[in-house]
Design a protein around this motif. Structure first.
Motif, PDB file in Angstrom:
ATOM      1  N   HIS A 164      12.807 -38.319  -8.458  1.00  0.00           N
ATOM      2  CA  HIS A 164      14.013 -38.020  -7.686  1.00  0.00           C
ATOM      3  C   HIS A 164      14.870 -36.939  -8.345  1.00  0.00           C
ATOM      4  O   HIS A 164      16.079 -36.889  -8.178  1.00  0.00           O
ATOM      5  N   CYS A 174      13.927 -37.027   1.301  1.00  0.00           N
ATOM      6  CA  CYS A 174      13.154 -37.900   0.421  1.00  0.00           C
ATOM      7  C   CYS A 174      13.363 -39.339   0.917  1.00  0.00           C
ATOM      8  O   CYS A 174      14.436 -39.662   1.422  1.00  0.00           O
ATOM      9  N   CYS A 176      14.276 -41.820  -0.535  1.00  0.00           N
ATOM     10  CA  CYS A 176      15.441 -42.448  -1.158  1.00  0.00           C
ATOM     11  C   CYS A 176      16.734 -42.080  -0.445  1.00  0.00           C
ATOM     12  O   CYS A 176      17.789 -42.641  -0.745  1.00  0.00           O
ATOM     13  N   HIS A 181      13.805 -33.677  -3.350  1.00  0.00           N
ATOM     14  CA  HIS A 181      13.341 -34.316  -4.583  1.00  0.00           C
ATOM     15  C   HIS A 181      11.836 -34.099  -4.759  1.00  0.00           C
ATOM     16  O   HIS A 181      11.121 -33.813  -3.801  1.00  0.00           O
TER      17      HIS A 181
HETATM   18 ZN   LIG Z   1      14.394 -39.129  -3.787  1.00  0.00          ZN
END
Ligand SMILES: [Zn+2]
Length: 325
Positions: A164, A174, A176, A181
């Motif tokens: 990340h 991403c 997340c 990332h």
């Molecule tokens: Zn990420």
């Protein structure tokens, strides 16, 4: 007391493995099960307990130092709590206490990539290397840092999330929630998406073949298989991914000056092209004096997580008992 065995558990988004491990890293018994990811945290704990009981039957309880559990989650290592988890419904769940209430041994939990790194450090390709970085390429992209002979986890134990790090401001989303990332370029979904794009073109025949003729069904494994069979389109996708990986590693090499970079995970270990390309990029772009870093593929494969989790259990046992390893 100096105990002879530890139990390592590696919980994945799809599969969980457990092993009974000797101090020198020999796997005495290993069992697997599918992770009941949809059935909730208690079902996941039940499945972990079943696997632990199964492997524990291979030794006398007094000979077992403890149990280490690697989870595909961000773990606050000091508090031994699960902070975040994208693949399993265990965020905020006190996994360690739930497991420990049902077994006779102490339990330690850690992030799965840290466990894989500890495994490679103790028993695999990074044995006797004090400063190395491991990056695990799979569905997600994880990492582990070993600085001065010890895993480096940061102030709350949440560090080393190499996947990340931002490498492209405003880049693709991403999983997340961030953008640009490393994982958004190198995770399985990203490689599969490039594969599907290429398979939809006339030249993507080999990729379509790997996916049974359907360009929409191309997976990251199909791209790797086609590349390993010599298909240039698939190879280019992985060379591009390796280039991105290399650029990201240049930053890490400049920052930390590691001796070794270990590329692991299901994608990393089945695809030499990626690590070779990354290595070339480091040679070309890292600051002078740091380019002797070697980029190697991990050695322990799927067993790295189980072996590392067991090593963690030995370490926790030995520090409780005041023993030095
Ligand atoms: Zn990420």
């Amino acid at each position: 007391m100096r105990t002879s065995y530890a139990i390592g558990v590696d919980v994945g988004g799809t599969r969980t493995a457990a092993g009974l491990i000797e101090r020198k890293g020999r796997m005495i018994k290993e069992v697997h099960a599918l992770t009941p990811a949809q059935a909730g945290p208690f079902a996941i704990v039940d499945s972990i307990i079943e696997l632990i009981e199964d492997v524990a039957s291979g030794a006398h309880p007094g000979e077992i130092a403890g149990i280490g559990v690697g989870l595909p989650a961000q773990i606050d290592f000091l508090k031994q709590t699960v902070e975040f988890c994208t693949n399993l419904p265990i965020a905020g769940v006190d996994m360690r206490s739930l497991i420990m209430s049902r077994v006779r041994h102490p339990v330690a939990i850690d992030n799965d990539s840290n466990c894989a790194g500890i495994g490679e450090s103790r028993f695999g390709v990074a044995k006797n290397v004090r400063d190395f970085v491991m990056i695990t390429l799979g569905t997600g992209v994880g990492g582990a840092l070993f600085l001065d002979g010890e895993p480096y986890r940061g102030s709350r134990g949440l560090g080393a999330e190499i996947g990340h790090m931002i490498i492209d401001l405003g880049g693709p989303p991403c999983p997340c929630g961030g953008r640009g990332h490393i994982e958004s370029f190198l995770g399985r979904p990203a490689i599969a998406a490039r594969g599907r794009e290429a398979a939809a073109e006339y030249k993507g025949q080999a990729l379509r073949d790997e996916a049974g003729g359907d360009a929409e069904k191309v997976t990251a494994e199909d791209v790797i298989n086609a590349a390993n069979k010599g298909d240039e389109i698939a190879q280019q996708i992985l060379l591009d991914a390796g280039g991105v990986l290399g650029e990201a590693l240049v930053g890490i090499v400049n920052l930390l000056n590691p001796k070794l970079i270990v590329i692991g995970g299901g994608v990393g270990e089945s695809c030499a092209l990626l690590s070779e390309r990354a290595s070339e990029v480091i040679d070309e772009h890292a600051l002078a004096g740091r380019r002797d870093v070697r980029v190697v593929q991990a050695e322990l494969g799927n067993d790295a997580g189980v072996l590392g989790a067991a090593a963690l259990a030995f370490d926790e046992h030995d520090s409780r008992e005041g023993l030095h390893r």
